[in-house]
Write an enzyme that holds these catalytic residues in place. Sequence first.
Site, PDB file in Angstrom:
ATOM      1  N   SER A 186      44.311  32.491  42.597  1.00 11.12           N
ATOM      2  CA  SER A 186      43.765  32.127  43.971  1.00 11.12           C
ATOM      3  C   SER A 186      42.688  30.967  44.038  1.00 11.12           C
ATOM      4  O   SER A 186      42.518  30.457  44.986  1.00 11.12           O
ATOM      5  CB  SER A 186      43.177  33.426  44.377  1.00 11.12           C
ATOM      6  OG  SER A 186      42.375  33.943  43.594  1.00 11.12           O
ATOM      7  N   HIS A 214      49.222  36.007  46.549  1.00 12.28           N
ATOM      8  CA  HIS A 214      49.212  34.592  47.173  1.00 12.28           C
ATOM      9  C   HIS A 214      50.700  33.978  47.220  1.00 12.28           C
ATOM     10  O   HIS A 214      50.675  32.660  47.972  1.00 12.28           O
ATOM     11  CB  HIS A 214      48.169  33.793  46.476  1.00 12.28           C
ATOM     12  CG  HIS A 214      46.784  34.305  46.800  1.00 12.28           C
ATOM     13  ND1 HIS A 214      46.187  33.689  48.242  1.00 12.28           N
ATOM     14  CD2 HIS A 214      45.756  34.951  46.174  1.00 12.28           C
ATOM     15  CE1 HIS A 214      44.911  34.367  47.978  1.00 12.28           C
ATOM     16  NE2 HIS A 214      44.760  35.070  46.931  1.00 12.28           N
ATOM     17  N   LYS A 244      47.581  39.215  53.563  1.00 11.64           N
ATOM     18  CA  LYS A 244      47.359  37.792  53.479  1.00 11.64           C
ATOM     19  C   LYS A 244      48.412  36.960  54.381  1.00 11.64           C
ATOM     20  O   LYS A 244      48.331  37.071  55.715  1.00 11.64           O
ATOM     21  CB  LYS A 244      47.456  37.257  52.150  1.00 11.64           C
ATOM     22  CG  LYS A 244      46.223  37.842  51.344  1.00 11.64           C
ATOM     23  CD  LYS A 244      46.030  37.081  50.056  1.00 11.64           C
ATOM     24  CE  LYS A 244      45.237  37.944  49.013  1.00 11.64           C
ATOM     25  NZ  LYS A 244      43.927  37.972  49.320  1.00 11.64           N
TER      26      LYS A 244
HETATM   27  N1  PMP Z   1      45.559  40.464  44.207  1.00 13.47           N
HETATM   28  C1  PMP Z   1      45.134  39.210  44.266  1.00 13.47           C
HETATM   29  C2  PMP Z   1      45.778  38.417  43.318  1.00 13.47           C
HETATM   30  C3  PMP Z   1      44.284  38.813  45.551  1.00 13.47           C
HETATM   31  O1  PMP Z   1      43.917  37.366  45.489  1.00 13.47           O
HETATM   32  C4  PMP Z   1      43.850  39.832  46.098  1.00 13.47           C
HETATM   33  C5  PMP Z   1      42.954  39.265  47.391  1.00 13.47           C
HETATM   34  N2  PMP Z   1      41.898  38.660  47.215  1.00 13.47           N
HETATM   35  C6  PMP Z   1      44.060  41.329  45.876  1.00 13.47           C
HETATM   36  C7  PMP Z   1      44.999  41.479  45.026  1.00 13.47           C
HETATM   37  C8  PMP Z   1      43.600  42.147  46.812  1.00 13.47           C
HETATM   38  O2  PMP Z   1      44.148  42.369  47.996  1.00 13.47           O
HETATM   39  P1  PMP Z   1      43.863  42.909  49.403  1.00 13.47           P
HETATM   40  O3  PMP Z   1      43.014  41.868  49.907  1.00 13.47           O
HETATM   41  O4  PMP Z   1      45.083  43.332  50.188  1.00 13.47           O
HETATM   42  O5  PMP Z   1      43.048  44.213  48.934  1.00 13.47           O
END
Ligand code: PMP
Length: 396
Positions: A186, A214, A244
């Site tokens: 990310s 992502h 997302k």
């Molecule tokens: N895994 C990854 C790789 C993420 O980037 C994120 C969100 N930042 C999450 C899990 C968490 O997902 P959520 O926002 O649905 O809790």
Amino acid sequence: MSTKGLKEFLTDNLNELKGKGLYNTIDPLESANGPVITINGKKLINLSSNNYLGLATDTRLKEAAIKAIRTYGVGAGAVRTINGTFDIHLELEEKLADFKQTEAAIAYQSGFNCNMAAISAVMDQCDAILSDELNHASIIDGCRLSKATVIRYAHSDMEDLRVKAKQAISSGQYDKIMVITDGVFSMDGDIAKLPEIVKIADEMGLITYVDDAHGSGVLGNGAGTVKHFGLSDKIDFQIGTLSKAIGVVGGYVAGRRELIEWLKVRSRPFLFSTSLTPADVAGSIKAIELLTESTALNKKLWENADYLKAGLTKLGFNIGASETPITPCIIGEETKTQAFSTRLYEEGVYAKSIVFPTVPKGTGRVRNMPTAAHTKEMLDEALAIYEKVGKELGIT
Ligand code: PMP
């Protein structure tokens, strides 16, 4: 700790964060999280949301969510295993399994929750987890919760993974060994080397776990990183988020039937936390239907991402190792990065700075997330502002 002790602890630590410039301030939105947002009455081109396909504000999702609220109400009323499972929860899980080409799927209240749930339901103190050093915080916390031994390997370094996997196996200390990676990272937007990871896992008998928060909706014509590499039958756990590209909120695991069955009886957020709301479920079902019917939004996302990336590179910005719409502009020094983001804001672009400790010292960046909902005019306007501010701060 006495109340006085708690107060001192909190004020000392908050002051320390503020002193180091590490205190997160929050800018509340006065609009939907679309391609243009309003903050403090100011309209800004938004390059900071994960709303990759623009579905968070899509009329078809809104209608589906409203209809579900009319039928089922606003809250689920119970955890999944008491009476918080509605027919639409099961429909969503079937659609997710089809979407990911797996036998079954299970939905959770968030992607974060999902990693906490899934890792700890399967791994324990007799096991080891090989985890990419840049994996998401929810993976790190899920690993900790499991009590398994965590062995970090250097980011996407397949030689390091191989060596550490061999050591773990030859130690004879562990019952099960899992390799965990983000599908798309990310902070840099680079893609995990899944074919190599699968090869190592096959050779050494490792369990494979990919968090594709992502990558879903983005790679593989929308089906995700695993599909992008044609590895759907090779990954034991495919994790995704509904928050997302799907545009709503929630998370899920897709995998073989017995894995999902196990998670339904053993994973704690499924057993002890109230299920996803009807509106979230119905909105997510609609999103998956749209993604399955057409790749138009996915194509638009890539068109916009390629356009923005080419524009930023042409202006002289360093977009690092990005291979996906996540486009960092790596500035380096922390204060300069923050100043850059502030000036972008003043000129009309919302792109948050990300600095140490979220990324290594000296690699501060402003992260841009183009979406399918941006128009070419919006991206041109953003690029013109980047050009102006980049020159002004001596970055380009
Ligand atoms: N895994 C990854 C790789 C993420 O980037 C994120 C969100 N930042 C999450 C899990 C968490 O997902 P959520 O926002 O649905 O809790």
